[in-house]
Design a protein around this motif. Structure first.
Motif, PDB file in Angstrom:
ATOM      1  N   TRP A   7       0.790  -1.222   0.000  1.00 45.44           N
ATOM      2  CA  TRP A   7       0.000   0.000   0.000  1.00 45.44           C
ATOM      3  C   TRP A   7       0.820   1.268   0.000  1.00 45.44           C
ATOM      4  O   TRP A   7       0.282   2.361  -0.157  1.00 45.44           O
ATOM      5  CB  TRP A   7      -0.946   0.011   1.204  1.00 45.44           C
ATOM      6  N   PHE A  30      -5.914   2.721  -2.012  1.00 43.48           N
ATOM      7  CA  PHE A  30      -5.754   2.712  -0.557  1.00 43.48           C
ATOM      8  C   PHE A  30      -5.933   4.138  -0.022  1.00 43.48           C
ATOM      9  O   PHE A  30      -5.713   5.119  -0.724  1.00 43.48           O
ATOM     10  CB  PHE A  30      -4.382   2.174  -0.162  1.00 43.48           C
ATOM     11  N   GLN A  42      -8.315  -0.095   2.814  1.00 44.08           N
ATOM     12  CA  GLN A  42      -8.430  -0.482   1.406  1.00 44.08           C
ATOM     13  C   GLN A  42      -9.762   0.003   0.868  1.00 44.08           C
ATOM     14  O   GLN A  42     -10.810  -0.112   1.524  1.00 44.08           O
ATOM     15  CB  GLN A  42      -8.337  -2.005   1.257  1.00 44.08           C
TER      16      GLN A  42
END
Length: 828
Positions: A7, A30, A42
């Motif tokens: 992420w 994200f 998310q």
């Protein structure tokens, strides 16, 4: 959860590591807030979170909502998860239009569900079944969008669009009218089904106010059950939405798949939504499934119970059973189980796409296996459509599994396959609907006549009528012996492919469930009918019709399953026997042999009646002589079939056929001469043969002729057994012949026993036309086409051949035996 590198975006040049740790850059998909940049969420939807600096969200999305899951004020979310500006009055118009469309649908549903099912034909039933299967498939596709799967295009867009069938209100832009509150929108979604049921109640009440004969309970339960069945997966999914959650990186929190801004189990909004969903599930899903399960268990008992209360229950429950065969009556429960099973998978399995795909595939595969094994739908093509749509769903799941971590080249192939599957899904549905509509719009009378009869008493008569119709008018006549069809299919043939129903009324014909179904189908679909009454037919009395449960044989319970109840049967029988618009003829007992059939057939086909009922003027040699009980219509019909086939077989050699039943005016000398000079003598043995003095008298002459020609074997005697024939015991034979013959009883008995000692030929009169033709052809194959004496041999006079005298009271004894045997008394 995700690893840190999943992420975090790559570090940018020109910045130190400390700067990047203080201001992490996020990958697309994200989100983190500016206040807590290291608490990662998310996102759902590709355009929701563009990545980059913490607090960054897509257009028209609130940056203070978790995972950018909420649209800004004055914006709405579309089916693909993108937020857009409301603007204008379009949202209100769209909502009002949807409400009006829904109201029209409910009115149409009430009318359709409560229409007379006896007038519904298989072609339109196919359209209805296919529409229901399409709705269920679309709802399943809409549920697929809630799985932890990154669907490839065009499946992703297809599944989002099909969310319309799962009560997804985003397309109606309700957020523009009702705001962006997740709880408010969820409550409204849960109210769709109850409001629809209330509107149905109002519509049915309106019908009852207009027509007092409307049964409110029957029509409301039937319509409400049909609506719940059609939208069942959507209702289940709507109840379970708060429990379908997905995890965020690190496992620190969960969000609803349908509303990422709502954190599962910690957000007060989510707790309220769970409460509403569980309440709706217990109030709608559990009672409905329990009701269908209870009805499925009780259904066989209710079908056997012919009371008025049982009839009302069957009418209430037809939404769960009418479209299925009697063997597939539990298939509605199978469909409900599939819907629940598919909807529960993302609840019990989270963030595990492979396992979700396996479980959903197992549920769909199990349902397809049941479909193929029992073929539950009454329309055969619907079974293949059901299995085909299930197979398409399975292949969609396979595409989802293939789309995970594949190369670009492979990904292109998966996209192509996905597009193909979407096209196959839509084409399958459209094709089945088109076939049903085409069959209905182009329906024509494939058969000019449909012969309804009782196989035990009238199969030969029905076959002879069919053959004569073809010979005289070149028209097609349907006989169920030629086709392997169940009662449902036969009833549909009467309604959609028949011009005129011919009812061959024998003693027990109206007591047969199949005949009742055929007559009711003709009556309800306003078909023409023509009645042929045989010698032994007695019309049912008022007491019989009032006690139809006793009068009608209970050998087949499919009648009630098809909605053919006693009131419909009574009305159809009264129409058939009493309506002046239904013509009819009687097989006259005073007209000998085949001539009685010829008179009826000429009147049926509007042809000139035969000028004479006498015998053929050519009596003597080069004739195939056929003997039967002249006073038994079924026996005469068997002899007539043999004669009709024999005339064609012997025509080439100039020989003919003589039915003794046609020639009751022959004197003794003529009878002996006819038999003695025949090419062959065929004795057609039926249930009444040994009660027929005239047939036994002819048989004794034929046996004497066979004995007299034993040296050169010039005389052929053929014994033909029909399904109704049973060889009598010695005592029965002696008793029967004692009532016929006087001085020559011993010799007559000896001759008849000699006939019974011959190896018989069997004719299965209720077999198909091809089988019966083959059997008659084998019989005729042994008949010599000419006498051994040459082209024109002298007449044969066998020494000792005599005509045994009959008692004066025995000439019509055969008819008395048959009348007793086939009596209509209900107590039999």
């Amino acid at each position: 959860g995700c690893n840190r590198g999943d992420w975090l975006a790559p570090r940018r040049s020109g910045k130190s590591r400390d700067e990047e740790l203080n201001f992490p850059l996020l990958r697309e998909g994200f989100y983190s807030s500016a206040e807590e940049p290291l608490v990662i969420f998310q996102c759902q939807g590709k355009g929701s979170c563009p990545g980059g600096h913490p607090g960054s969200c897509g257009p028209w999305r609130r940056s203070d909502s978790v995972a950018c899951g909420r649209c800004a004020d004055g914006a709405h979310e579309d089916l693909k998860g993108n937020c857009g500006e409301c603007g204008g009055a379009g949202a209100g118009v769209l909502l009002i239009g949807a409400l009006l469309a829904g109201l029209c649908f409910l009115v149409a549903l009430v009318v359709t569900v409560n229409a007379n099912r006896l007038r519904e034909v298989h072609s339109m039933m196919l359209v209805g079944i296919t529409s229901a299967l399409a709705c269920a498939s679309f709802q399943a596709c809409g549920m697929f969008a809630h799985l932890a799967v990154d669907w490839v295009e065009p499946l992703e867009s297809g599944h989002s669009t099909m969310g319309l069938f799962s009560f997804e209100l985003k397309v109606l832009k309700v957020q523009c009218s009702l705001g962006t509150s997740e709880l408010a929108n969820y409550v409204i979604r849960q109210l769709i089904a109850p409001v629809a049921l209330a509107i149905i109640a109002i519509i049915v009440l309106g019908k009852k106010c207009k027509d007092r004969t409307v049964d409110f309970s029957v029509e409301y339960v039937g319509t409400a059950g049909a609506l719940m069945k059609a939208a069942f997966m959507s209702i289940v999914l709507s109840c379970l939405l708060p429990l379908i959650c997905y995890g965020h990186p690190g496992g620190h929190a969960f969000s609803m798949v349908s509303s990422p801004a709502t954190l599962c189990y910690t957000d007060e909004t989510h707790i309220a939504m769970m409460t509403v969903g569980i309440f709706a599930f217990m109030l709608a899903v559990v009672p409905y499934v329990s009701f269908v399960a209870w009805a499925t268990i009780k259904y066989p008992e209710v079908v056997r119970d012919r009371s008025v209360g049982a009839t009302r229950k069957l009418q209430m429950w037809r939404f769960a059973f009418f479209q299925y065969t009697a063997e597939g009556r539990f298939y509605a429960l199978v469909q409900l189980t599939r819907a629940v099973g598919i909807s529960v998978v993302p609840v019990v399995v989270r963030d595990n796409a492979p396992l979700q795909l396996l479980l959903v595939g197992a549920v769909v595969l199990a349902q397809m296996a049941v479909t193929l094994s029992i073929k539950p739908w009454r329309v055969r093509l619907a079974n293949f459509a059901d299995a085909g749509l299930a197979m398409v769903l399975l292949m969609m799941l396979m595409c989802a599994s293939l789309a995970t971590d594949v190369t670009a080249k492979a990904s292109d192939s998966v996209v192509a396959i996905a597009a193909f599957l979407l096209v196959v899904l839509l084409v399958t549905i459209a094709l089945c609907v088109a076939i049903g509509l085409y069959a209905r719009l182009t329906s024509m009378n494939v058969f000019d006549y449909y012969i309804s009869y009782d196989k035990a008493e009238g199969s030969a008569q029905a076959r002879y009528i069919q053959l004569s119709i073809v010979d005289k008018s070149n028209r097609r006549a349907f006989s169920d012996s030629d086709y392997h069809m169940n009662l449902d299919e036969l009833v549909d043939v009467v309604k959609t492919q028949t011009g005129t129903l011919i009812c061959l009324l024998t003693a027990r014909m109206l007591r047969r469930p199949q005949a009742a179904g055929e007559i009711v189908a003709a009556h309800q679909s306003h078909q023409k009918a023509f009645v042929v009454k045989t010698t032994y037919f007695l019309p049912p009395t008022g007491e019989h019709l009032a006690d139809m449960d006793v009068f009608l044989f209970s050998e087949d319970s499919d009648l009630f399953h098809l909605g053919i109840t006693f009131p419909y049967i009574c009305a159809a029988y009264e129409w058939l026997l009493s309506d002046p618009g239904v013509p009819g003829e009687i097989l006259q007992a005073d007209i000998p042999g085949r001539w009685a059939f010829e008179v009826v057939l000429c009147r049926l086909l509007a042809l000139p009646e035969p000028a004479s009922s006498g015998c053929s003027p050519t009596i003597g040699r080069r004739m195939l002589v056929v003997s039967s009980d002249p006073f038994d219509d079924e026996a005469v019909a068997v002899a007539a079939i043999v004669a009709k086939k024999g005339e064609k077989h012997l025509a080439e050699c100039g020989a003919g056929v003589l039915c003794l039943a046609d020639c009751l005016d022959l004197d003794g000398e003529e009878l002996v001469s006819v038999i003695a000079d025949a090419l062959a003598f065929v004795a057609v043995l039926t249930s009444s043969s040994f009660g027929s003095a005239l047939q036994m008298q002819a048989v004794t002459v034929a046996v004497q002729a066979m004995d007299a020609s034993a040296i050169d074997g010039d005389f052929l005697l053929i014994s033909v057994n029909t399904p109704s024939f049973r060889a009598p015991s010695n005592d029965e034979l002696d008793d029967a012949l004692d009532k016929m013959f006087s001085a020559d009883l011993a010799a007559a008995t000896r001759n008849v026993k000699q006939l019974l000692s011959l190896t018989p030929v069997f004719l299965v009169t209720h077999a198909s036309g091809s089988v019966l033709t083959r059997q008659v052809s084998q019989l005729l194959h042994v008949v010599p086409t000419q006498s051994r004496g040459g082209a024109d041999p002298p007449r044969r006079h066998f020494q000792g051949t005599k005509l045994y005298a009959l008692k004066s009271t025995s000439r019509r004894s055969g008819s008395l035996l048959s009348s007793t045997q086939f009596g209509l008394a209900v107590s039999s």
